[in-house]
Structure formats: structure tokens, C-alpha cells
Scaffold this motif. Structure first.
Motif, mmCIF file in Angstrom:
data_model
loop_
_atom_site.group_PDB
_atom_site.id
_atom_site.type_symbol
_atom_site.label_atom_id
_atom_site.label_comp_id
_atom_site.label_asym_id
_atom_site.label_seq_id
_atom_site.Cartn_x
_atom_site.Cartn_y
_atom_site.Cartn_z
ATOM 1 N N ALA A 162 12.964 -44.100 -78.982
ATOM 2 C CA ALA A 162 13.934 -43.269 -78.283
ATOM 3 C C ALA A 162 14.762 -44.114 -77.315
ATOM 4 C CB ALA A 162 13.221 -42.149 -77.529
ATOM 5 N N THR A 170 7.918 -34.752 -75.557
ATOM 6 C CA THR A 170 6.801 -35.557 -76.070
ATOM 7 C C THR A 170 5.556 -34.748 -76.408
ATOM 8 O OG1 THR A 170 5.960 -36.059 -73.850
ATOM 9 C CG2 THR A 170 7.601 -37.575 -74.790
ATOM 10 N N LEU A 202 13.964 -36.828 -74.246
ATOM 11 C CA LEU A 202 12.987 -36.749 -75.333
ATOM 12 C C LEU A 202 11.802 -35.904 -74.904
ATOM 13 C CD1 LEU A 202 12.160 -37.910 -78.194
ATOM 14 C CD2 LEU A 202 10.736 -39.521 -76.902
ATOM 15 N N MET A 212 15.706 -38.658 -83.822
ATOM 16 C CA MET A 212 16.100 -38.894 -82.428
ATOM 17 C C MET A 212 17.583 -39.230 -82.342
ATOM 18 S SD MET A 212 12.987 -41.298 -81.099
ATOM 19 C CE MET A 212 11.263 -40.849 -81.277
ATOM 20 N N LYS A 249 12.624 -41.811 -85.622
ATOM 21 C CA LYS A 249 13.792 -42.416 -84.980
ATOM 22 C C LYS A 249 15.090 -41.852 -85.526
ATOM 23 C CE LYS A 249 15.616 -46.817 -83.339
ATOM 24 N NZ LYS A 249 15.402 -48.288 -83.263
ATOM 25 N N TYR A 297 18.083 -43.000 -75.414
ATOM 26 C CA TYR A 297 17.477 -42.049 -74.481
ATOM 27 C C TYR A 297 17.051 -42.776 -73.207
ATOM 28 C CZ TYR A 297 17.009 -38.589 -78.264
ATOM 29 O OH TYR A 297 17.252 -37.704 -79.281
ATOM 30 N N LYS A 354 12.163 -32.693 -79.223
ATOM 31 C CA LYS A 354 11.072 -33.639 -79.441
ATOM 32 C C LYS A 354 11.049 -34.121 -80.888
ATOM 33 C CE LYS A 354 7.399 -30.173 -80.255
ATOM 34 N NZ LYS A 354 6.838 -30.650 -81.528
ATOM 35 N N SER A 355 10.703 -35.377 -81.052
ATOM 36 C CA SER A 355 10.560 -35.961 -82.384
ATOM 37 C C SER A 355 9.853 -37.304 -82.248
ATOM 38 C CB SER A 355 11.930 -36.167 -83.043
ATOM 39 O OG SER A 355 11.771 -36.715 -84.335
ATOM 40 N N PHE A 357 12.747 -38.860 -70.280
ATOM 41 C CA PHE A 357 11.531 -38.633 -71.051
ATOM 42 C C PHE A 357 10.709 -37.551 -70.361
ATOM 43 C CE2 PHE A 357 12.989 -42.970 -71.432
ATOM 44 C CZ PHE A 357 13.055 -43.154 -72.803
#
Length: 306
Positions: free
Chosen positions: A34, A19, A17, A265, A262, A39, A258-259, A42
Motif C-alpha cells: 500500500a 486492515t 488502507l 489497492m 496490490k 497510501y 481494505k485489501s 493506515f
């Protein structure tokens, strides 16, 4: 989740993910959502100004028993105003404190140029230029090596480093960077960098893997007609096609879309149940225009990629 093996033998998840711009409660909730979506990797940075809420989220995940620390792969980055060798360790320790962690799995040099210690993440001098310091990347890298040699971090790497800069660092370093994190998407494919990194054992992580709207025009994989049409054949979105394409290009590539949503993701991580054909891979390869969506020259007055 598929993994790639770094030159330290550590396993990095192929999808993580991103950020950037995930701040405050949005950032906190993004980490939790995430994690629930599957996930375990990070990607953070001191310059993103979101370490505190991210740290609270990691603490909650670990203390709730949902995961052990070793189940997570957490990356952060050294900002340009901490490139002086004596500032690298304090900067790393500050990040650990903010994130409420004992170590990072990966620590990267965010950009391969230095700024004065008192400069802001994006700042200008009296003449309107980004202030720079005469600190070679090799000097900062030696301090990064010390972090690794002392066992303070599991792996070290760089970000936004070109072939020429990476080769220079490779020739003079004791510890070869484990990762080079760069912009990479269907419109900026970087095949020569991929080939070189594979040769010297440096993993590549692709940020902005879907592109985005740029000043030079729309560079958005989520709605490109070629990717949309390919997606229809597989009952997948154009974004999923673009992310799957990265997976199939090389085992040496991971991605960090990135998001804070949900559902997005979940979409971004649901790319392991289909495969693009060789002709579809070739069709996407034709989209390459070497177009960066991160305008480094506009941000820092440094034509890094020219």
C-alpha cells in the motif's frame, strides 16, 4: 493525495488502507504494498490481532528511509474491554509497543460500549450474551482526553457512534472528537450523520466503503449494476465509482477500503482523475437502504443502530 483538515488542524488523507483480517505476513506485505501504491494513511485496531506485523512494516518503511514518521497517518482503536478509565493509557501504550511507534496520529474508541477487562474481543457469558460493563462512554472519553492533553496522541475520536450518542458526548466533553469512523457505502449512506458531523466539526471516516456480502443479501458495490453502468461511462470500475461518490459527497469524509492485493489497492486509490455528474450522484443516492453489513446485534447482542 487529497486531505481533509481535522478540528486539531491535522491533515488526514482522504483515502487510507483498512486492515481488518490482514494478519501475519499478509498484513506485513499489505502495508508495504500500500505504501508503494501511494497510501500514507493506515487504519488499525487492537482487536484486529495484527499489530505486530504492522509494526514491523512501519519500522521497515521508516528505517529504510522511504518515509519519515510524520509522513504517515496511523490510526488505531481502543477495544471494549479497556474502557475503564484506568485501563485506557496502558492499552494505548501496549498498542504503541506492538506497532513500534512513539505516537499515533489518531486513536479511536472502537465501539461505544464496554466489556469486562478479562473478556475476549468477541465473547459470550454463561447465558450466551456479550458481557457488558456499566461504564458510560463519557467516562472513557475523559481518559482519552488525558492522552491528548499529555501530548501522547495527535488526535482522538470515536467509532460506530450514532447522532444521539455523539450529541451527548459533544455536550459534556472538553475535547470534541476529531473523527467518527462509521460504516458508510451506497447502501448505507447515513446523510443525517454526515450533516450533524459537519455542523459540530467532526470528520467522518467511512469503513466498508464498498459494502460486502451480508446475511440480509448482497450489499456489494463492486458488482452493482447501477454502479457498473456509471463506471462504463468513465472507463472505471463499479468500485471506483462507489469510492469516488464518497469523495464528492463531502469534503468531510475519508475512506479506508481494505485489501491485501496490490492491484486492488492501486484501483481503490485511482479515483481522483474523474468526476461524477450531478445526475449520477443522484442515481447513486437512490441506492440507499440503510443496510449495515456489520451485524452489530449478532456480534454483541446490542441493537446499537436500531
Amino acid at each position: 493525495m487529497l486531505h481533509s483538515t481535522l478540528n486539531t488542524n491535522a491533515q488526514i488523507p482522504r483515502v487510507g488502507l483498512g486492515t481488518l483480517d490482514s494478519r501475519g505476513d499478509d498484513g506485513y506485505n499489505a502495508i508495504l504494498d500500500a505504501f508503494d501504491a501511494g497510501y500514507r494513511s493506515f487504519d488499525l485496531a487492537y482487536a484486529y490481532l495484527n499489530e505486530e506485523p504492522m509494526g514491523r512494516a512501519f519500522k521497515h518503511i521508516i528505517e529504510s528511509g522511504k518515509a519519515k514518521r510524520e509522513d504517515l497517518f496511523i490510526t488505531s482503536k481502543l477495544w471494549c474491554n479497556d474502557h475503564r478509565p484506568e485501563l485506557v493509557l496502558p492499552a494505548y501504550q501496549r498498542t504503541l509497543k506492538n506497532l513500534q511507534l512513539d505516537y499515533l496520529d489518531l486513536y479511536l474508541v472502537h465501539w461505544p460500549f464496554a466489556m469486562p477487562p478479562d473478556s475476549l474481543p468477541i465473547s459470550k457469558d454463561k447465558d450466551g450474551f456479550t458481557p457488558v460493563e456499566r461504564i458510560p462512554l463519557s467516562a472513557t472519553w475523559k481518559a482519552m482526553e488525558e492522552l491528548y492533553e499529555k501530548g501522547l496522541v495527535k488526535a482522538i475520536g470515536v467509532s460506530n457512534v450514532t447522532v444521539a450518542l455523539l450529541y451527548e458526548l459533544y455536550c459534556g466533553c472538553k475535547i470534541i472528537p476529531a473523527v467518527n469512523q462509521v460504516e458508510m457505502h451506497p447502501f448505507c449512506q447515513q446523510p443525517k450523520l454526515i450533516s450533524f458531523c459537519e455542523r459540530i466539526g467532526v470528520h467522518l471516516t467511512a469503513y466498508c466503503p464498498l459494502g460486502r456480502a451480508a446475511k440480509s443479501g448482497d450489499v456489494n458495490a463492486s458488482n452493482h449494476p447501477v454502479l457498473v453502468e456509471i463506471g462504463k461511462k468513465h472507463k472505471k470500475s463499479a468500485a471506483q465509482v462507489a469510492l469516488r461518490w464518497q469523495m464528492q459527497r463531502s469534503q468531510n469524509i475519508s475512506i479506508i477500503p481494505k485489501s491485501v492485493r496490490k492491484e486492488r489497492m492501486i484501483e481503490n486509490i485511482s479515483i481522483f482523475d474523474f468526476e461524477l455528474t450531478p445526475s449520477e450522484m443522484e442515481e447513486i443516492a437512490k441506492l440507499d437502504e440503510n443496510r449495515h453489513v456489520i451485524d452489530v446485534e449478532a456480534l454483541f447482542d446490542i441493537p446499537l443502530f436500531n
